[in-house]
Design a protein around this motif. Structure first.
Motif, PDB file in Angstrom:
ATOM      1  N   GLU A 113     -35.355  17.494  13.592  1.00  0.00           N
ATOM      2  CA  GLU A 113     -34.810  17.075  12.285  1.00  0.00           C
ATOM      3  C   GLU A 113     -35.482  15.791  11.802  1.00  0.00           C
ATOM      4  O   GLU A 113     -35.703  15.605  10.608  1.00  0.00           O
ATOM      5  N   ARG A 114     -35.784  14.899  12.743  1.00  0.00           N
ATOM      6  CA  ARG A 114     -36.398  13.610  12.387  1.00  0.00           C
ATOM      7  C   ARG A 114     -37.920  13.697  12.301  1.00  0.00           C
ATOM      8  O   ARG A 114     -38.574  12.683  12.045  1.00  0.00           O
ATOM      9  N   GLY A 115     -38.482  14.864  12.587  1.00  0.00           N
ATOM     10  CA  GLY A 115     -39.938  15.015  12.556  1.00  0.00           C
ATOM     11  C   GLY A 115     -40.643  14.280  13.685  1.00  0.00           C
ATOM     12  O   GLY A 115     -41.800  13.875  13.547  1.00  0.00           O
ATOM     13  N   LEU A 116     -39.941  14.136  14.810  1.00  0.00           N
ATOM     14  CA  LEU A 116     -40.505  13.424  15.965  1.00  0.00           C
ATOM     15  C   LEU A 116     -40.853  14.411  17.079  1.00  0.00           C
ATOM     16  O   LEU A 116     -40.123  15.377  17.291  1.00  0.00           O
ATOM     17  N   ASP A 117     -41.961  14.154  17.762  1.00  0.00           N
ATOM     18  CA  ASP A 117     -42.372  15.055  18.851  1.00  0.00           C
ATOM     19  C   ASP A 117     -42.918  14.256  20.031  1.00  0.00           C
ATOM     20  O   ASP A 117     -44.108  14.325  20.365  1.00  0.00           O
ATOM     21  N   PRO A 118     -42.056  13.476  20.711  1.00  0.00           N
ATOM     22  CA  PRO A 118     -42.534  12.707  21.856  1.00  0.00           C
ATOM     23  C   PRO A 118     -43.058  13.615  22.959  1.00  0.00           C
ATOM     24  O   PRO A 118     -42.492  14.683  23.215  1.00  0.00           O
ATOM     25  N   GLN A 119     -44.138  13.196  23.608  1.00  0.00           N
ATOM     26  CA  GLN A 119     -44.755  14.009  24.665  1.00  0.00           C
ATOM     27  C   GLN A 119     -44.369  13.544  26.065  1.00  0.00           C
ATOM     28  O   GLN A 119     -44.489  14.298  27.023  1.00  0.00           O
ATOM     29  N   SER A 120     -43.924  12.298  26.178  1.00  0.00           N
ATOM     30  CA  SER A 120     -43.587  11.767  27.507  1.00  0.00           C
ATOM     31  C   SER A 120     -42.225  11.066  27.461  1.00  0.00           C
ATOM     32  O   SER A 120     -41.916  10.365  26.500  1.00  0.00           O
ATOM     33  N   PHE A 121     -41.462  11.274  28.516  1.00  0.00           N
ATOM     34  CA  PHE A 121     -40.079  10.796  28.565  1.00  0.00           C
ATOM     35  C   PHE A 121     -39.798  10.055  29.870  1.00  0.00           C
ATOM     36  O   PHE A 121     -40.252  10.466  30.935  1.00  0.00           O
ATOM     37  N   ILE A 122     -39.022   8.984  29.750  1.00  0.00           N
ATOM     38  CA  ILE A 122     -38.361   8.391  30.912  1.00  0.00           C
ATOM     39  C   ILE A 122     -36.894   8.796  30.795  1.00  0.00           C
ATOM     40  O   ILE A 122     -36.197   8.344  29.884  1.00  0.00           O
ATOM     41  N   VAL A 123     -36.449   9.682  31.667  1.00  0.00           N
ATOM     42  CA  VAL A 123     -35.049  10.113  31.645  1.00  0.00           C
ATOM     43  C   VAL A 123     -34.233   9.171  32.530  1.00  0.00           C
ATOM     44  O   VAL A 123     -34.630   8.866  33.662  1.00  0.00           O
TER      45      VAL A 123
END
Length: 215
Positions: A113-123
């Motif tokens: 919805e926000r047009g964001l596509d992060p590729q890497s995450f710290i969960v």
């Protein structure tokens, strides 16, 4: 009853549930809601240390928190982060989910919805839920880079008045069972469970630590 044997067995499970990942720079920090507000502190700390420019808090009211809180997990987590100095515009809140799978699916929708596509995450999750969170995330979002961390607390120091040791052990036992059975249900990727860990699990069940088992 919490005997020395129970403590030793529970420590084995605690160590297994930890992924031992070291933080690395990422596109976003993704904190999964729960009854443990220390997860919010850890997520905010990572943001303030500069590990990622975006902080997502995900969690409505789950099985446990719906009986103790009226404000959602994610909203409480966000308030803690802002109080610690995280700018409000660096935070996204998803406050409808009630389990780990929904945390991920609803957050995917929010990012789209926000047009964001992060590729890497710290969960960021509770210490004894690192492995299960990793396995669930990798199932639902296999193409993303991922590392998992949690509040930096030892097993001995983790319990509080609100999170008693007995409950922690019941939940760790239940989470280990889910790591075993959930891949076949399509909820998680497969994770190897060493024999000594499974034996520790079986002994704890035998000793009555079965309140969190999936029936």
């Amino acid at each position: 009853m919490i005997t020395n044997e129970v403590i030793a067995l529970a420590q084995e499970l605690w160590d297994y549930h930890h992924m031992q990942h070291e933080p690395q720079k990422a596109d976003c920090i993704f904190a999964l809601g729960s009854h443990d507000l220390r997860v919010a502190n850890r997520a905010a700390e990572l943001y303030l240390q500069g590990w990622a420019p975006l902080l997502i808090f995900s969690g409505g009211l789950g099985n446990l928190t719906k009986s103790i809180w009226t404000e959602t997990e994610a909203d409480q987590f966000a308030a803690i982060a802002i109080e610690m100095g995280v700018p409000a515009d660096a935070i996204l809140v998803e406050n409808e989910s009630t389990n780990t799978g929904e945390n991920i699916l609803f957050t995917q929708e929010l990012l789209q919805e926000r047009g964001l596509d992060p590729q890497s995450f710290i969960v960021v999750q509770k210490p004894y839920m690192e492995r299960r969170s990793y396995a669930t995330f990798k199932k639902h979002w296999p193409d993303k880079q991922l590392l998992v961390t949690s509040p930096q607390i030892s097993f001995k120091d983790y319990p509080t008045d609100d999170i008693p040791l007995e409950r922690v052990i019941h939940v760790m036992v239940g989470d280990l069972q889910r790591i075993k059975i959930y891949p076949a249900k399509g909820f998680q990727i497969y994770q190897e469970i060493p024999d000594n860990i499974w034996k520790a699990y079986e002994r704890l069940v035998e000793l009555g630590f079965d309140k969190h088992l999936a029936r």
